[in-house]
Write a protein that holds these residues in place. Structure first.
Motif, PDB file in Angstrom:
ATOM      1  N   ILE A  93      -0.167   4.937  -9.050  1.00  9.79           N
ATOM      2  CA  ILE A  93      -1.471   5.356  -9.592  1.00  9.79           C
ATOM      3  C   ILE A  93      -2.486   4.238  -9.361  1.00  9.79           C
ATOM      4  O   ILE A  93      -2.153   3.046  -9.454  1.00  9.79           O
ATOM      5  N   SER A  94      -3.718   4.635  -9.079  1.00  7.91           N
ATOM      6  CA  SER A  94      -4.829   3.688  -9.008  1.00  7.91           C
ATOM      7  C   SER A  94      -6.042   4.315  -9.675  1.00  7.91           C
ATOM      8  O   SER A  94      -6.188   5.544  -9.711  1.00  7.91           O
ATOM      9  N   ILE A  95      -6.921   3.464 -10.218  1.00 12.88           N
ATOM     10  CA  ILE A  95      -8.161   3.915 -10.848  1.00 12.88           C
ATOM     11  C   ILE A  95      -9.304   3.184 -10.175  1.00 12.88           C
ATOM     12  O   ILE A  95      -9.376   1.947 -10.230  1.00 12.88           O
ATOM     13  N   VAL A 127       0.157   9.374  -6.485  1.00  6.69           N
ATOM     14  CA  VAL A 127       1.043   9.833  -5.407  1.00  6.69           C
ATOM     15  C   VAL A 127       2.222  10.566  -6.026  1.00  6.69           C
ATOM     16  O   VAL A 127       2.822  10.099  -7.003  1.00  6.69           O
ATOM     17  N   GLY A 128       2.568  11.709  -5.452  1.00  6.93           N
ATOM     18  CA  GLY A 128       3.693  12.508  -5.930  1.00  6.93           C
ATOM     19  C   GLY A 128       3.626  13.897  -5.342  1.00  6.93           C
ATOM     20  O   GLY A 128       2.831  14.177  -4.430  1.00  6.93           O
ATOM     21  N   ASN A 129       4.466  14.777  -5.849  1.00  7.64           N
ATOM     22  CA  ASN A 129       4.434  16.179  -5.443  1.00  7.64           C
ATOM     23  C   ASN A 129       3.158  16.802  -5.996  1.00  7.64           C
ATOM     24  O   ASN A 129       3.077  17.125  -7.182  1.00  7.64           O
ATOM     25  N   GLU A 132       0.841  -1.193   0.000  1.00  9.74           N
ATOM     26  CA  GLU A 132       0.000   0.000   0.000  1.00  9.74           C
ATOM     27  C   GLU A 132       0.883   1.253   0.000  1.00  9.74           C
ATOM     28  O   GLU A 132       2.005   1.240   0.498  1.00  9.74           O
ATOM     29  N   VAL A 133       0.343   2.313  -0.558  1.00  8.86           N
ATOM     30  CA  VAL A 133       1.083   3.576  -0.665  1.00  8.86           C
ATOM     31  C   VAL A 133       0.203   4.698  -0.170  1.00  8.86           C
ATOM     32  O   VAL A 133      -1.006   4.727  -0.440  1.00  8.86           O
ATOM     33  N   HIS A 134       0.809   5.624   0.556  1.00  5.18           N
ATOM     34  CA  HIS A 134       0.071   6.830   0.947  1.00  5.18           C
ATOM     35  C   HIS A 134       1.050   7.992   0.978  1.00  5.18           C
ATOM     36  O   HIS A 134       2.251   7.825   1.223  1.00  5.18           O
ATOM     37  N   ARG A 136      -4.374   7.588  -0.489  1.00  3.84           N
ATOM     38  CA  ARG A 136      -4.023   6.206  -0.147  1.00  3.84           C
ATOM     39  C   ARG A 136      -4.364   5.294  -1.316  1.00  3.84           C
ATOM     40  O   ARG A 136      -5.478   5.308  -1.809  1.00  3.84           O
ATOM     41  N   LEU A 137      -3.386   4.502  -1.693  1.00  2.00           N
ATOM     42  CA  LEU A 137      -3.551   3.567  -2.785  1.00  2.00           C
ATOM     43  C   LEU A 137      -3.379   2.150  -2.248  1.00  2.00           C
ATOM     44  O   LEU A 137      -2.438   1.889  -1.494  1.00  2.00           O
TER      45      LEU A 137
END
Length: 298
Positions: free
Chosen positions: A202-204, A238-240, A147-149, A277-278
């Motif tokens: 990235i998530s959709i 997720v990014g700047n 998971e990414v946040h 959150r991805l």
């Protein structure tokens, strides 16, 4: 010798003409509404005793038997319908029960498949983190195994309000018709533009994208890794956040999205978020790399 003046000779006055003299055909139709031939035939039949109800006993008995036979047919039909109604209702209930049982069984199988897929993915992620060494966490992140946040953007894209099935338009020359709907090719361009603008993940609609993810179409639906998506489409990256938003809107793909808004009424909004959150990818494909024999590094 002059005689007395004779009065002028006058013709016998003709009777006054009827006001409806010019409508003789209409007058004849009104006065003789029944054709003479029909009237003669009816009079002849009545004189012969053939008109009206039957007068002989045999004819009356025949009429009575006909009526009884017709009533019997109606009664038998109604009785059969009444007898068949419970059978049809029972068959309908059995069919409904069967459909419900099969649907429940299919849902259970689908839940089992999802649970097994999640278990396999969890084991793959654990193996990736265990054998990845110092770069295991980075590798897992890039592969979508965790998971990414963090800060990023939220891009919400939706079909036009008046989107319809079918139709045609300028975009039809690209291989698909314009119906005011977001297409899989559109989504591919948006995602590529976000990657190029610096997105780290990235998530959709909750479907995490990896380097092996496929965005395809099935009819009017967009599929991400064979999972159908329903509009509106929420793309999290997720990014700047601020830089990612600015770079994407200035890119070719961002301008493409703007053109869809202007020309085809596609709806889109982009928001800079402090944290998004991805989820992890539902499944991973882990490949092993082995050096060729005699080609090792010195």
């Amino acid at each position: 010798m002059c005689g007395m003046p004779q009065p002028p000779v006058r013709s016998t006055p003709s009777p006054p003409s009827r006001p409806d003299a010019s409508m003789s055909l209409l007058t004849n139709v009104m006065d003789h509404s029944l054709d003479d031939g029909y009237a003669e035939a009816a009079a002849r039949k009545q004189a012969e005793g053939g008109g009206g109800l039957p007068r002989t006993l045999r004819a009356k008995l025949g009429l009575a038997l006909g009526l009884v036979f017709a009533a019997l047919i109606v009664t038998v039909g109604a009785a059969q319908a009444r007898i068949a109604a419970p059978v049809v209702a029972k068959e309908r209930e059995e069919l409904i029960d069967r459909i419900e049982r099969e649907t429940a069984a299919a849902e259970k199988i689908e839940a089992d498949v999802d649970a097994l897929r999640e278990d396999v993915g969890r084991r793959q992620r654990a193996a990736l983190q265990k054998h990845g060494g110092d770069k295991g966490e980075l590798t897992a992140l890039l592969a979508g195994a965790t998971e990414v946040h963090g800060p990023g953007i939220r891009l919400v894209i939706d079909d036009a309000k008046d989107a319809e099935q079918g139709g045609g338009g300028p975009r039809e020359s690209s291989g698909f018709s314009d119906t005011g709907r977001v297409r899989d090719r559109d989504m591919q361009q948006f995602v590529n533009g976000l990657w190029q603008s610096g997105a780290e993940a990235i998530s959709i609609n909750g479907q995490r994208l990896t380097s092996l993810s496929a965005i395809r179409a099935a009819g009017e639906a967009i599929l991400v890794d064979n999972k159908p998506l329903v509009p509106p489409y929420t793309v999290l990256a997720v990014g700047n956040g601020q830089k990612l938003s600015t770079d994407f809107q200035a890119s070719v793909d961002g301008q493409y999205l703007h053109a869809l808004q202007e020309n085809f009424n596609i709806r889109a909004r982009i928001y800079v978020e402090d944290e998004v959150r991805l989820p992890a990818a539902p499944s991973l494909i882990v490949r092993n790399a082995e050096p060729l024999a005699g080609k090792g590094t010195s």
